[in-house]
Design an enzyme around this catalytic site. Sequence first.
Site, PDB file in Angstrom:
ATOM      1  CG  PHE A 141     -53.513  37.321 -15.383  1.00  0.00           C
ATOM      2  CD1 PHE A 141     -53.489  37.603 -16.744  1.00  0.00           C
ATOM      3  CD2 PHE A 141     -52.583  36.411 -14.878  1.00  0.00           C
ATOM      4  CE1 PHE A 141     -52.571  36.996 -17.583  1.00  0.00           C
ATOM      5  CE2 PHE A 141     -51.665  35.800 -15.720  1.00  0.00           C
ATOM      6  CZ  PHE A 141     -51.658  36.091 -17.077  1.00  0.00           C
ATOM      7  CB  THR A 144     -51.955  30.645  -9.480  1.00  0.00           C
ATOM      8  OG1 THR A 144     -50.877  31.470  -9.911  1.00  0.00           O
ATOM      9  CG2 THR A 144     -51.490  29.720  -8.380  1.00  0.00           C
ATOM     10  CB  CYS A 250     -49.598  38.705 -19.174  1.00  0.00           C
ATOM     11  SG  CYS A 250     -50.571  38.390 -20.653  1.00  0.00           S
ATOM     12  CG  LEU A 251     -47.137  35.759 -15.557  1.00  0.00           C
ATOM     13  CD1 LEU A 251     -46.772  34.298 -15.368  1.00  0.00           C
ATOM     14  CD2 LEU A 251     -47.737  36.313 -14.270  1.00  0.00           C
ATOM     15  CB  ALA A 254     -47.032  41.738 -13.937  1.00  0.00           C
ATOM     16  NE  ARG A 255     -42.676  36.580 -13.654  1.00  0.00           N
ATOM     17  CZ  ARG A 255     -42.642  35.456 -14.339  1.00  0.00           C
ATOM     18  NH1 ARG A 255     -41.954  35.362 -15.461  1.00  0.00           N
ATOM     19  NH2 ARG A 255     -43.304  34.401 -13.895  1.00  0.00           N
ATOM     20  NE  ARG A 280     -35.418  53.698  21.614  1.00  0.00           N
ATOM     21  CZ  ARG A 280     -36.260  53.585  22.623  1.00  0.00           C
ATOM     22  NH1 ARG A 280     -37.201  54.504  22.814  1.00  0.00           N
ATOM     23  NH2 ARG A 280     -36.194  52.559  23.441  1.00  0.00           N
ATOM     24  N   GLY A 351     -36.350  48.337  16.713  1.00  0.00           N
ATOM     25  CA  GLY A 351     -36.547  47.574  17.945  1.00  0.00           C
ATOM     26  C   GLY A 351     -37.990  47.117  18.070  1.00  0.00           C
ATOM     27  CD  GLU A 375     -46.738  38.980 -11.557  1.00  0.00           C
ATOM     28  OE1 GLU A 375     -46.209  38.567 -12.612  1.00  0.00           O
ATOM     29  OE2 GLU A 375     -47.890  39.436 -11.507  1.00  0.00           O
TER      30      GLU A 375
END
Length: 396
Positions: A141, A144, A250-251, A254-255, A280, A351, A375
């Site tokens: 897609f 950008t 579409c975004l 996806a988001r 630990r 750590g 996104e």
Amino acid sequence: MSTASARAHLDPHDPAGVDALLSEEELAVRQTVRDFCVDRILPHIADWYEAGELPGARELARELGKIGLLGMHLRGYGCAGMSAVDYGLACLELEAADSGLRSLVSVQGSLAMFAIWRWGSESHKTEWLPRMAAGEAIGCFGLTEPDSGSDPASMRTSARRDGPDWVLSGRKMWITNGTISDVAVVWARADDGIRGFVVPTSTAGFSAPEIKHKGSLRASVTAELVLDEVRLPQDAAFPEVRGLRGPLSCLNEARYGILWGALGAARTCYETALSYAQSRTQFGSPIGAFQLTQEKLANMAVELGKGQLVALHFGRLKDQGKLAPEHVSFGKLNNVREALEICRSARTVLGGNGISYEFPVMRHMANLESVLTYEGTTEMHTLVLGQALTGHAAFR
Ligand SMILES: Cc1cc2nc3c(=O)[nH]c(=O)nc-3n(C[C@H](O)[C@H](O)[C@H](O)COP(=O)(O)OP(=O)(O)OC[C@H]3O[C@@H](n4cnc5c(N)ncnc54)[C@H](O)[C@@H]3O)c2cc1C
């Protein structure tokens, strides 16, 4: 029943008690994806990440297709037609393995397939969707560009008519699945506004050089798309949609998956920190016995549980057709931000081991830096919410 036996207990692995809100079917979907990741991804992911590659991505896509995860929330054309909650649960499990895996599935299903499913012509749908659902064809897609990210209206990639044909020119940047795709959904500026095009990647003038040297999402393919006078037939364009409404729809899909997915990365880091804190020992005690470590673990558990409740609530709203794009901004903003905070905090619990790829924490933490940005960045979703709350747009 005695009071003692009736007392409910908090499960450290499900701190908000979200499992009780899921149906048997939903739990089964989740288990299927979890098992797939345990068998197929977890034994290799640390090595793939360190090497900066996703070997066998095409075979992996076919396996994901076989268990119905590609375009799983879409109906018809070979897609599984599952619910939004099922899709969210799958995203969470995939991202508990690695954000790169979830990105492959998100881009395939929510960006490339959804774009074709929602905006494509009948022939786009029949040509591409069944193969994409099966993982036989991979999609990407392209929105950008090098100079156009948060403000996609400023895109320069152009689509001009030449007789009956379209000719696309320009560059897209940071495109997930770019080098392994058979088809690219490319958004470009035409005379009548921004339009979407279905571009077979074998078309002359199309190339997808890989972006290397990433410090995040290393087990994910990222590419530029170079469109050098790419000539396409008239029917390559999505017939109806004009303007940013197309890509933004579409975004939004996806988001929605990401607001679940990020919690998977967080869960893995929280679980790793929880177990590490019990094994630990320093100053003669498990580090989990120290108040400062307990505060970290308690905060992680609270934010993980809250995020899961938000995700599930929004998933139920989506299944009822009541989810607004601003809800998705709410979820993406909160859940990715808090997931990253959980990973960072888990890193400190481990750590020095926290920076080692022997443990998954640093990998997830670095991955979420990309998830925070793609996104829609944190800042963009803050501004979306700001506008929804005040009525004032503060983007410019
Ligand atoms: C690993 C990865 C995979 C990606 N995959 C895809 C893909 O498959 N397809 C695709 O099209 N794109 C993809 N992207 C691109 C991603 O969507 C963009 O990076 C994102 O939209 C941000 O754009 P930008 O990087 O150009 O940053 P910019 O828009 O330049 O933003 C830089 C900074 O400025 C801030 N900023 C911008 N405008 C404002 C404002 N008005 N107010 C306050 N702050 C502002 C931003 O929030 C950000 O912090 C991917 C990115 C990454 C890193």
